[in-house]
Design a protein around this motif. Structure first.
Motif, mmCIF file in Angstrom:
data_model
loop_
_atom_site.group_PDB
_atom_site.id
_atom_site.type_symbol
_atom_site.label_atom_id
_atom_site.label_comp_id
_atom_site.label_asym_id
_atom_site.label_seq_id
_atom_site.Cartn_x
_atom_site.Cartn_y
_atom_site.Cartn_z
ATOM 1 N N HIS A 231 -0.678 -2.076 -4.723
ATOM 2 C CA HIS A 231 -1.879 -2.882 -4.514
ATOM 3 C C HIS A 231 -2.796 -2.717 -5.718
ATOM 4 N N GLY B 204 -6.141 -2.495 -5.635
ATOM 5 C CA GLY B 204 -7.198 -1.530 -5.369
ATOM 6 C C GLY B 204 -8.340 -1.708 -6.344
ATOM 7 N N ALA C 229 -11.686 6.539 -6.536
ATOM 8 C CA ALA C 229 -10.473 6.192 -5.785
ATOM 9 C C ALA C 229 -10.753 6.293 -4.290
ATOM 10 N N ALA D 168 -1.415 6.411 1.684
ATOM 11 C CA ALA D 168 -1.442 6.292 0.228
ATOM 12 C C ALA D 168 -2.763 6.793 -0.340
ATOM 13 N N GLY D 169 -3.856 6.476 0.341
ATOM 14 C CA GLY D 169 -5.171 6.896 -0.133
ATOM 15 C C GLY D 169 -5.309 8.400 -0.168
ATOM 16 N N PHE E 78 0.831 -1.203 0.000
ATOM 17 C CA PHE E 78 0.000 0.000 0.000
ATOM 18 C C PHE E 78 0.865 1.252 0.000
ATOM 19 N N LYS E 79 1.952 1.207 0.755
ATOM 20 C CA LYS E 79 2.839 2.368 0.834
ATOM 21 C C LYS E 79 3.400 2.705 -0.550
ATOM 22 N N ARG E 80 3.672 1.698 -1.346
ATOM 23 C CA ARG E 80 4.279 1.899 -2.670
ATOM 24 C C ARG E 80 3.234 1.913 -3.792
ATOM 25 N N TYR E 81 1.970 1.973 -3.447
ATOM 26 C CA TYR E 81 0.881 1.943 -4.428
ATOM 27 C C TYR E 81 0.942 0.679 -5.283
ATOM 28 N N SER F 125 -8.240 0.000 -9.362
ATOM 29 C CA SER F 125 -7.703 0.789 -10.463
ATOM 30 C C SER F 125 -8.433 0.521 -11.774
ATOM 31 N N GLN G 296 -3.230 9.654 -3.099
ATOM 32 C CA GLN G 296 -3.828 9.276 -4.375
ATOM 33 C C GLN G 296 -5.060 10.118 -4.684
#
Length: 167
Positions: free
Chosen positions: A69, A71, A88, A148-149, A64-67, A73, A152
């Protein structure tokens, strides 16, 4: 706040590295002993499974920290502008709700393991050591989802205002 984030990053990544190194070394030694000496360390399998569960939960947080995941998308990328940011945000909320459930039921599971006195077969280690990976990992994941959310959704929201130049 940035210092706290860096400390959390270092702690999380150091734990993952140490645990992955332990798993690789112990599994390698176990294979060598099994083939060279016809015996293996029975306790390593138990510890490796426990460490693997912990690494999995911490790895999800690092993802999650590095995007990294998945999700939502696929759905988010179908839209543009503010709608993209809203979907998002919906994905972030869904992830948060799921992890709150993991945290809550993880605590219930650990309490049950403690109340029953369940232990692992070989080492007689409390089963709660494995179980704790769920609520503790969920806390790490929730923190990372929020970090991250926020970035984003903020980036997507501002992308529309700046003419779609940001990623």
């Amino acid at each position: 706040m940035k210092l706290l984030g860096k400390i959390l990053d270092y702690f999380e990544e150091s734990l993952i590295i140490l645990m992955m190194a332990y798993m690789a070394i112990m599994n390698f030694l176990n294979v060598v002993f099994r083939y060279c000496f016809a015996s293996s360390f029975s306790f390593t399998e138990e510890l490796t499974v426990t460490v693997f569960v912990w690494v999995t939960m911490l790895g999800i947080a690092a993802g999650f920290k590095r995007y990294a995941h998945l999700g939502m998308s696929f759905v988010v990328d179908l839209f543009h502008g503010k709608a993209k940011a809203m979907f998002a945000l919906f994905g972030v909320i869904c992830s948060l709700v799921f992890m709150v459930f993991v945290f809550y039921f993880g605590i219930e599971m650990v309490q049950g393991q403690i109340n029953m006195g369940s232990t692992t077969p070989v080492l007689r280690m409390p089963q709660a050591v494995q179980g704790l990976s769920m609520p503790v990992g969920a806390i790490f994941i929730i923190i990372r989802i929020l970090q991250a959310g926020f970035l984003q959704v903020k980036g997507l929201w501002n992308e529309d205002e700046q003419g779609g130049t940001q990623a």
